[in-house]
Design a protein around this motif. Structure first.
Motif, PDB file in Angstrom:
ATOM      1  N   CYS A   8      -6.759   3.293   2.059  1.00  0.00           N
ATOM      2  CA  CYS A   8      -6.130   2.038   2.497  1.00  0.00           C
ATOM      3  C   CYS A   8      -4.741   2.283   3.076  1.00  0.00           C
ATOM      4  CB  CYS A   8      -6.042   1.060   1.317  1.00  0.00           C
ATOM      5  SG  CYS A   8      -7.640   0.633   0.596  1.00  0.00           S
ATOM      6  N   GLY A   9      -4.593   3.388   3.782  1.00  0.00           N
ATOM      7  CA  GLY A   9      -3.292   3.757   4.324  1.00  0.00           C
ATOM      8  C   GLY A   9      -2.990   3.135   5.669  1.00  0.00           C
ATOM      9  N   PHE A  10      -2.155   3.826   6.440  1.00  0.00           N
ATOM     10  CA  PHE A  10      -1.628   3.307   7.700  1.00  0.00           C
ATOM     11  C   PHE A  10      -2.716   2.893   8.682  1.00  0.00           C
ATOM     12  CE2 PHE A  10      -0.514   4.731  12.102  1.00  0.00           C
ATOM     13  CZ  PHE A  10       0.285   3.646  12.443  1.00  0.00           C
ATOM     14  N   ILE A  35      -6.463   6.058  -4.033  1.00  0.00           N
ATOM     15  CA  ILE A  35      -5.894   6.670  -5.231  1.00  0.00           C
ATOM     16  C   ILE A  35      -4.605   5.984  -5.656  1.00  0.00           C
ATOM     17  CG2 ILE A  35      -6.960   8.921  -4.878  1.00  0.00           C
ATOM     18  CD1 ILE A  35      -4.323   9.898  -3.709  1.00  0.00           C
ATOM     19  N   ASP A  36      -3.961   5.288  -4.717  1.00  0.00           N
ATOM     20  CA  ASP A  36      -2.766   4.509  -5.019  1.00  0.00           C
ATOM     21  C   ASP A  36      -3.203   3.091  -5.382  1.00  0.00           C
ATOM     22  OD1 ASP A  36      -0.469   2.919  -4.978  1.00  0.00           O
ATOM     23  OD2 ASP A  36       0.443   4.029  -3.329  1.00  0.00           O
ATOM     24  N   PRO A  37      -3.076   2.691  -6.641  1.00  0.00           N
ATOM     25  CA  PRO A  37      -3.557   1.366  -7.050  1.00  0.00           C
ATOM     26  C   PRO A  37      -2.851   0.227  -6.332  1.00  0.00           C
ATOM     27  CG  PRO A  37      -2.229   2.371  -8.803  1.00  0.00           C
ATOM     28  CD  PRO A  37      -2.486   3.425  -7.778  1.00  0.00           C
ATOM     29  N   VAL A  38      -1.604   0.428  -5.946  1.00  0.00           N
ATOM     30  CA  VAL A  38      -0.858  -0.613  -5.232  1.00  0.00           C
ATOM     31  C   VAL A  38      -1.488  -0.852  -3.863  1.00  0.00           C
ATOM     32  CG1 VAL A  38       1.366  -1.257  -4.259  1.00  0.00           C
ATOM     33  CG2 VAL A  38       1.267  -0.117  -6.486  1.00  0.00           C
ATOM     34  N   LYS A  39      -1.805   0.234  -3.153  1.00  0.00           N
ATOM     35  CA  LYS A  39      -2.424   0.098  -1.840  1.00  0.00           C
ATOM     36  C   LYS A  39      -3.811  -0.525  -1.943  1.00  0.00           C
ATOM     37  CE  LYS A  39      -0.072   3.898   0.564  1.00  0.00           C
ATOM     38  NZ  LYS A  39      -0.259   5.203   1.257  1.00  0.00           N
ATOM     39  N   ASP A  45      -6.374  -7.889  -1.711  1.00  0.00           N
ATOM     40  CA  ASP A  45      -5.762  -9.227  -1.678  1.00  0.00           C
ATOM     41  C   ASP A  45      -5.584  -9.725  -0.242  1.00  0.00           C
ATOM     42  OD1 ASP A  45      -5.658  -9.134  -4.413  1.00  0.00           O
ATOM     43  OD2 ASP A  45      -3.513  -8.681  -4.539  1.00  0.00           O
ATOM     44  N   THR A  46      -5.105  -8.852   0.635  1.00  0.00           N
ATOM     45  CA  THR A  46      -4.810  -9.257   2.009  1.00  0.00           C
ATOM     46  C   THR A  46      -6.073  -9.605   2.786  1.00  0.00           C
ATOM     47  OG1 THR A  46      -2.832  -7.862   2.042  1.00  0.00           O
ATOM     48  CG2 THR A  46      -3.733  -8.545   4.179  1.00  0.00           C
ATOM     49  N   TYR A  53     -10.796  -0.286  -6.290  1.00  0.00           N
ATOM     50  CA  TYR A  53     -10.944   0.859  -7.189  1.00  0.00           C
ATOM     51  C   TYR A  53      -9.921   1.936  -6.823  1.00  0.00           C
ATOM     52  CZ  TYR A  53     -15.579  -1.192  -8.066  1.00  0.00           C
ATOM     53  OH  TYR A  53     -16.609  -2.045  -8.386  1.00  0.00           O
ATOM     54  N   THR A  54      -9.698   2.836  -7.775  1.00  0.00           N
ATOM     55  CA  THR A  54      -8.861   4.012  -7.508  1.00  0.00           C
ATOM     56  C   THR A  54      -9.670   5.303  -7.594  1.00  0.00           C
ATOM     57  OG1 THR A  54      -8.209   4.100  -9.843  1.00  0.00           O
ATOM     58  CG2 THR A  54      -6.744   2.911  -8.335  1.00  0.00           C
ATOM     59  N   ASP A  55     -10.928   5.198  -8.038  1.00  0.00           N
ATOM     60  CA  ASP A  55     -11.773   6.378  -8.196  1.00  0.00           C
ATOM     61  C   ASP A  55     -13.073   6.190  -7.417  1.00  0.00           C
ATOM     62  OD1 ASP A  55     -12.808   8.850  -9.333  1.00  0.00           O
ATOM     63  OD2 ASP A  55     -14.103   7.560 -10.545  1.00  0.00           O
TER      64      ASP A  55
END
Length: 353
Positions: A8-10, A35-39, A45-46, A53-55
């Motif tokens: 879910c990066g750039f 792997i970044d739960p915030v992302k 949400d967005t 998930y993170t895994d």
């Protein structure tokens, strides 16, 4: 079709927007993973995705998926693709396909053995301007192509959003040159051999930031492929690829202002071939952004029709082989013939959802 996005990066934001646009076409993104739960939570949400998930293992064990879109760094692709294939999930993976040729071949052969469709998100050939070029070539207006120039030259600050580029040992060819090489083989055919000269013009970069490649195609055509992140031109054509193709009876030229000029015999015509601005795209990125949507549509349409995607893993091996050959040619100072995969493509069951 129920899908998930891993990463879910750039650049993945474009994938998320494109999948959302495809809801009306029967596509439902049911989960995202990072792997970044915030992302991961922010993406869910967005874009109104029900679960995050993170895994990846937990993702596949918890969801009933028709496809997964992997938009992570190439170092993770092999393990993630093989994980998806083991769960029988159709897979789209971002380019570059993998870190080396053997990993690319491994993924293709693993998917082939499991009869699971595998596609690479090779989006330059689906950009609106490039589709327009393909249409002209298919029409026969310029005859068989005999020579071409494909140039991606920019000084746009790509390092601002992707600072890790400074540390990449393989930079311009593997990141953007792979796209331009793909266009060369799509338009002029497979490649017999190529030569390459690289430069490191930015002292902060570990790898090459400029490459100039000369290709001899099996058709007899010759092409020049250029890529750099260190151009100093005004106006800057980012993120366009400028194309010139000469054929037996005419030519095609794509200019910086999205004008395509076609010479056919003694007739000359021109038209605008730019991409439209979508609600979530913005200039100058919109050409590349829209191509994400067009690529995803093409892959899904192929799977629904029971075909391999045009940008299947097997097809992308021919593009990745050009990247490897370019690095080998630059190191040796000689023309290098690309690797050839001798495997077979798979039969694809049509999607019934």
């Amino acid at each position: 079709m129920r899908g998930a996005l891993i990463g879910c990066g750039f650049f993945a934001q474009n994938h998320l927007n494109a999948w959302r646009d495809m809801r009306a076409e029967g596509i439902e993104l049911v989960a995202v993973c990072d792997i970044d739960p915030v992302k991961a939570k922010a993406a869910a949400d967005t874009f109104g995705v029900p679960r995050h998930y993170t895994d990846p293992q937990t993702l596949f064990e918890s969801e009933q998926l028709d496809f997964v879109d992997i938009a992570t760094r190439m170092e993770t692709h092999h393990d993630l693709v093989c994980l998806a294939v083991r769960h029988g999930v159709r897979t789209i993976v971002q380019k570059p396909f993998a870190s080396d040729w053997q990993q690319c071949v491994s993924m293709v052969e693993t998917a082939r053995a499991a009869r699971v469709p595998l596609a690479v998100h090779e989006n330059f050939r689906f950009q609106a301007p490039m589709q327009a070029v393909r249409e002209v070539l298919a029409s026969g207006a310029i005859g068989a192509p005999t020579w071409g120039r494909f140039a991606f030259r920019t000084g746009f600050d790509v390092y601002k959003t992707q600072p890790y580029f400074h540390q990449d040992k393989k930079l311009a060819i593997l990141d953007v040159g792979i796209h331009v090489l793909d266009l060369a083989r799509v338009f002029l055919g497979e490649v017999r051999h190529l030569s390459c000269e690289t430069q490191q013009r930015n002292p902060r970069n570990v790898g090459e930031d400029t490459a100039t490649m000369l290709l001899r195609h099996t058709s007899g055509a010759v092409s020049l492929v250029e890529c750099t992140y260190e151009a100093r031109q005004i106006p800057d054509s980012f993120p366009q690829t400028l194309v010139t193709i000469e054929g037996e009876t005419g030519s095609i030229k794509v200019h910086e202002d999205f004008r395509m000029v076609v010479t056919s015999g003694n007739e000359v015509s021109e038209r605008s071939i730019g991409s439209p601005l979508l609600p979530w795209t913005q200039a100058p990125w919109h050409v590349a952004q829209e191509s994400v949507l067009l690529t995803q549509r093409a892959i899904i349409a192929a799977w629904r029709a029971g075909r391999e995607a045009e940008t299947s893993g097997a097809d992308n091996l021919n593009t990745y082989a050009l990247v490897d050959a370019a690095y080998a040619a630059a190191e040796s100072g000689r023309a290098v013939a690309p690797e050839v995969w001798r495997g077979e493509t798979i039969a694809v069951a049509s999607v019934r959802r």
